[in-house]
Design a protein around this motif. Structure first.
Motif, short mmCIF file in Angstrom:
data_model
loop_
_atom_site.label_atom_id
_atom_site.label_comp_id
_atom_site.label_asym_id
_atom_site.label_seq_id
_atom_site.Cartn_x
_atom_site.Cartn_y
_atom_site.Cartn_z
N THR A 3 0.31 -1.47 0.11
CA THR A 3 -0.21 0.30 -0.21
C THR A 3 1.40 1.33 0.12
N GLU A 4 1.88 1.30 1.03
CA GLU A 4 2.86 2.54 0.89
C GLU A 4 3.66 2.32 0.14
N THR A 5 4.26 1.52 -1.51
CA THR A 5 4.58 1.79 -2.37
C THR A 5 3.60 2.18 -3.09
N PHE A 6 2.82 2.18 -3.04
CA PHE A 6 1.61 1.91 -4.29
C PHE A 6 1.40 3.71 -3.89
N ILE A 7 0.93 4.32 -2.54
CA ILE A 7 0.55 5.85 -2.67
C ILE A 7 1.67 6.25 -2.98
N ARG A 8 3.18 6.10 -2.16
CA ARG A 8 4.11 6.79 -3.21
C ARG A 8 4.72 7.07 -4.28
N THR A 9 4.93 5.77 -5.24
CA THR A 9 4.38 5.92 -6.92
C THR A 9 3.23 6.95 -7.07
#
Ligand code: SAH
Ligand code: SF4
Length: 347
Positions: free
Chosen positions: A307-313
């Motif tokens: 989730t965090e990686t997705f949001i960061r991208t």
């Protein structure tokens, strides 16, 4: 039951005609009482007793019943509302940290879109609800609420643009009865271009949320079979027209399904889709529903890292992102967890 006899289906003009030759202020008084959440004609104390007796004979104040009521630790209330003829739908009252209340309403019993990640979709489709059945969900929730309900989200069971006329009438009635402006309404759609255009042409001027889920056309079609026929280009075009007319930011809802639509290429596809539109992406980690599978594999929640990686991208691509906090999971009243056949127990 003839719908004309159900008061929650009627606006002031229609009431006036039906009540004629009574003076027109009687229709206005009656309309006001309906939206003061009264449960009986006898509570309408400024109407003469003889007039109330006539109303009792000719009209029904409420044509549905709350069959089940569940309250979550976080204050969320989920009601199962039963309609005449046996269909049922769920309505949810959500409270935020500041005590503000939002009603989440259903527009259909079940849903024909059949999204593989959604409990409602897994139930199949019974029928679309009539206007008064949508209005009455709001009134049942309003009776549960300690504070006035300030917002309506059409994010319960069903696809709003497969039942737009009834929804439009219900929003008009509740808006008028409760003094809510259309800006307080949010309509969430799985993406029906002609419906988006109809709303844009004919109102109400509601906020719009589009359940994008995946901006990869092929994957989206497999996850949301009932809207496969509408291309993302066609939907984007309709959203653009809506935005031009309405001038408001559109929400793109992105349900994150662990291991399925959470990769960097998925986030980049969303960035591409969002280009040229004024949008915020609302990331919704999938709320678990027992037994749901995608192409033979059980669905799972995304882990924190996904989730965090997705949001960061998304954010690194310059996109505004919000994350939906989870309300009502304890009563299966969170997004995508709605659905219970009237005959069955359990959630
Ligand atoms: N039919 C409409 C509105 C109801 S669904 C629509 O699809 O937009 C409301 C939202 O819940 C949608 O954004 C949908 O993608 C999301 N949703 C469905 N199932 C979910 C689940 N199990 N967990 C989290 N969100 C879900
Ligand atoms: Fe229907 Fe919306 Fe659920 Fe899809 S997510 S099945 S469109 S209610």
């Amino acid at each position: 039951m003839n719908e004309e006899k159900i008061l929650t289906a009627l606006d002031e003009g229609e009431l006036e005609k039906l009540l004629s030759p009574a003076p027109s202020f009687r229709a206005r008084q009656l309309f006001k009482w309906i939206y003061r959440d009264v449960l009986s004609f006898d509570e309408m104390t400024n109407l003469p007793v003889s007039f109330r007796d006539e109303l009792k004979k000719r009209f029904i104040l409420c044509d549905s019943a709350v069959k089940k009521r569940l309250v979550d630790e976080d204050g969320t209330v989920k009601l199962l509302v039963a309609f005449s003829g046996g269909a049922g739908a769920e309505a949810v009252l959500l409270k935020d940290g500041k005590g503000r209340c939002t009603a989440c309403l259903s527009v259909q019993a079940g849903c024909p879109v059949g999204c593989v990640f959604c409990k409602t979709g897994s139930l199949g489709f019974s029928r679309s609800l009539q206007a008064h059945e949508i209005t009455e969900q709001f009134l049942h929730l309003s009776r549960e609420s300690s504070a006035p309900i300030g917002n309506i989200v059409v994010m319960g069971m069903g696809e709003p643009f497969f039942n737009l006329d009834a929804l439009r009438k219900a929003l008009f009635l509740v808006g008028k009865g409760k003094g809510l402006s259309p800006r307080r309404f949010t309509v969430s759609t799985s993406g029906i271009p002609r419906g988006i255009l109809d709303l844009s042409e004919n109102g109400p001027k509601a906020e719009l949320a589009f359940s994008l889920v995946s901006a990869r056309e092929d994957l989206r079609g497999r996850l949301m079979p009932g809207v496969r026929e509408f291309s993302l280009a066609e939907i984007k075009n309709a959203l653009g027209i809506y935005q031009k007319k309405n001038g408001r930011r559109i929400t793109l809802e992105a349900v994150l399904l662990g291991g399925i639509n959470t990769g960097p290429e998925d986030a980049r596809a969303i960035l591409d889709f969002a280009r040229g539109l004024f949008v915020v992406v609302n990331v919704i980690p999938w709320n678990p529903v027992n037994g749901l599978c995608f192409e033979g594999k059980p669905l799972r929640e995304p882990d924190a890292c996904e989730t965090e990686t997705f949001i960061r991208t998304l954010e690194q691509g310059g996109q505004n992102v919000t994350r939906r906090f989870r309300k009502g999971r304890g009563v299966c009243g969170a997004c995508g967890q709605l659905g219970q056949r009237l005959q069955q127990g359990g959630n």
